[in-house]
Every structure is written in C-alpha cells, then in structure tokens.
Design an enzyme around this catalytic site. Sequence first.
Site, PDB file in Angstrom:
ATOM      1  N   ASP A   1     -10.702  -8.900   7.561  1.00  0.00           N
ATOM      2  CA  ASP A   1     -12.074  -9.060   7.063  1.00  0.00           C
ATOM      3  C   ASP A   1     -12.540 -10.505   7.254  1.00  0.00           C
ATOM      4  OD1 ASP A   1     -12.207  -6.403   6.259  1.00  0.00           O
ATOM      5  OD2 ASP A   1     -13.229  -6.909   4.384  1.00  0.00           O
TER       6      ASP A   1
ATOM      7  N   TYR B   1       0.824  -1.216   0.000  1.00  0.00           N
ATOM      8  CA  TYR B   1       0.000   0.000   0.000  1.00  0.00           C
ATOM      9  C   TYR B   1       0.858   1.266   0.000  1.00  0.00           C
ATOM     10  CZ  TYR B   1      -3.977  -3.037   1.082  1.00  0.00           C
ATOM     11  OH  TYR B   1      -4.948  -4.006   1.050  1.00  0.00           O
TER      12      TYR B   1
END
Length: 332
Positions: free
Chosen positions: A232, A124
């Site tokens: 998640d 990222y």
Amino acid sequence: MTHTVTLIPGDGIGPEIAAAVQKVLAAAGAPVQWDLQPLNESILTETKGVPPAAVLDSIRRNRVALKGPLTTPIGAGYTSLNLVLRKTFDLYANVRPAKTHPGVRSRYDNVDIIVVRENTEGEYSGLEHEVVPGVVESLKVITRKASDRIARYAFELARAQKRKKVTSVHKANIMKKSDGLFLECCRAMAKQFPEIVYDEMIVDNTCMQLVVRPERFDVMVLPNLYGDIVSDLCAGLVGGLGVAPSGNIGEQGAIFEAVHGSAPDIAGKGLANPTALLLSAVMLLRHLGEMDIATRVEGAVQKVLREGKYVTGDLGGKAGTMEMTDAIIGAL
Ligand code: NAI
C-alpha cells in the site's frame, strides 16, 4: 483460442469498473469470454461468509478470475472472502506492481517496483484465541515450504521480466526464528539466480528508504503482513489506490483484482476510476499469454493518463467512469 474467465463484479463501485473492463477488452479484441458470477456482501451475509459453490466451481473450472472489491465486516462477522479464496485455491503469491504513470500526480517520477507478498500464512493464519479475558494470542506461522515457494516465485518473476535485483524484507533482528527462516529460504534461493543481485532490509528501514529513495528498489519479496502494508505504501508512491493493480497467483489458479476496496462513498455515481481494475486485467491477459493485447490495453490506459484530459476526480480530472473508459477505447 478463447479464454473463459470468471468475473466477480463485487460490491460498491465493483460493477461499474467491471463493466468498464469488459467494454475495453471487447474493444481491444481480447479473446476472453466472461463467466459472470454474482457475489456481494448481502449474499455473503446470508451464507455467513461461505462463498457459493457456483463461484468456487467457476474459478476451479476456469483457473483464472477477475474480481471486483467486496465489502467486508471489520473487527467481527465472517472471514474476509479474499482470505477464503486465497486459502481455498492456495493463491500463495500476491503480486503488486507499483510503477510511475506519467501524467498521474505523485511525489516521485521514477518508481518501478514489483512487490511479491507471501499470501497464505504469517500473521494471517487466522489462529487467534483469547487465553483469559483481556489476553489474546495471535499466532504467526512461517513455514519453509511457503517461504521457499514465494522466494522462488520472486526470483523467477525477476528473471522472466529481466529485473536486476530482489530485496528480501524482514524483521529477523527481533523475530529471529520466524523471519529468520524466511530469510534463510530467500538466501538459498538467491544462489540459484546468480545473475540477480540479492539484498535484505529490515522492514522499518524499508519504509523509510521507500519514501526517501524508491528508485533503489526493484523486486521485493516479503512475508504476508509486511507485504500487505509495504505494497500500500508503494501504491501511494505512484498515485494511490485508483491506479494500483494486483494478482493472487497459485498453482491451481489466479485471481486478479484492484488493490482498492468497494469505495462506498462514490458507489453508483459513475465517478470511480477504472484504471486499477483495468491494469489488473492487463496482468490477467499476460498471465493468459495474451502479451500483445495486454501491451495495447496498457498503452491506451497510459496514453489517457498521460494526456490527463479524460481522467476521473481522484486523479484531478472531471471525467466519469464511462467517459474515461471511452477515452481509453479511443486510444486503443
Ligand atoms: P476503499 O479503497 O474502498 O476507499 C478508500 C478511498 O479511496 C475512498 O475515498 C474511495 O472513494 C477511494 N477510491 C477507492 N477506489 C477508487 C477508485 N477506483 N476510484 C476513485 N476513488 C477510489 O477503502 P475503504 O473505504 O477502507 O473500504 C471500503 C470497503 O471495501 C470495506 O468494506 C473494505 O473491507 C473493502 N475492501 C475490499 C477489498 C477487496 O475486496 N479486495 C480491498 C480493500 C477494502
């Protein structure tokens, strides 16, 4: 002492669930004064993704914020505001607890995991370019500095919360240098926390083990991308996005937010589940040292979830956002 906290209600269901949090915290007597900062997709489209100075100043001043979801363009357009905020304030630790809530339907009844994700680098880093048409390079950056501090954060959190184990998750069998450095830092840190069991697991096996035996995990520390995905997965183990809180924490400040997005399909209908943002506010209260009020609010949320009478549609109930909020206030 009253704490001033930046509140960014955000897009979609954000304003509805932010109003729910304000109502519950007021009813609980939390010594919090909200510094309301409007920010949404249309403002960010106008500014090409640059957050208004007033919002940044507010977070800088208050050092703690509660943020609703923001709608972000996918595949093109400006950089996600979440990434901008993480970079601006160096919010290096993304903390996502996943704990079974009695009353919330899920496949497991024994999950109690805290995912600690490195939040500033890895895949990222935003370093992507097209080398020649049809060939794109994306750079994964792992540094000793960021790996050391996230490892320290995970072990200190484990110690503070009297947790037994820290599992470091990696793919160092393939990415020997980058994930290898991450592991090296975790191993060195583990030596400073001898009372905590340390183990390591390859990320693909981790996903399988989480589904088969989630109770074997306690605190997990992961580089950015694996942390994003695995957290998640963990949210799914305990009932999904509607109940998943998170914190983005650094030396300069902390921003707490629900894991879910702006849920455009149900926005403005009064159907959103306020639990994830409320549990994020509970993390925020603990961060501010307001332990008793945090425990009371958490207990009230858990009571309403356990009874299952006034819960929203995503949890199988018929209540709207405000009905569930009022039930939580009743349970205080
Ligand atoms: P989403 O999380 O908004 O929605 C996924 C599904 O979960 C939808 O069916 C939605 O109705 C449901 N859901 C989510 N939160 C809920 C709640 N509190 N109560 C009841 N149901 C809930 O994910 P999606 O649709 O992929 O993203 C929508 C937008 O949100 C996108 O623009 C995305 O970029 C943005 N987003 C923003 C985040 C943030 O600001 N932190 C995080 C994730 C997505």
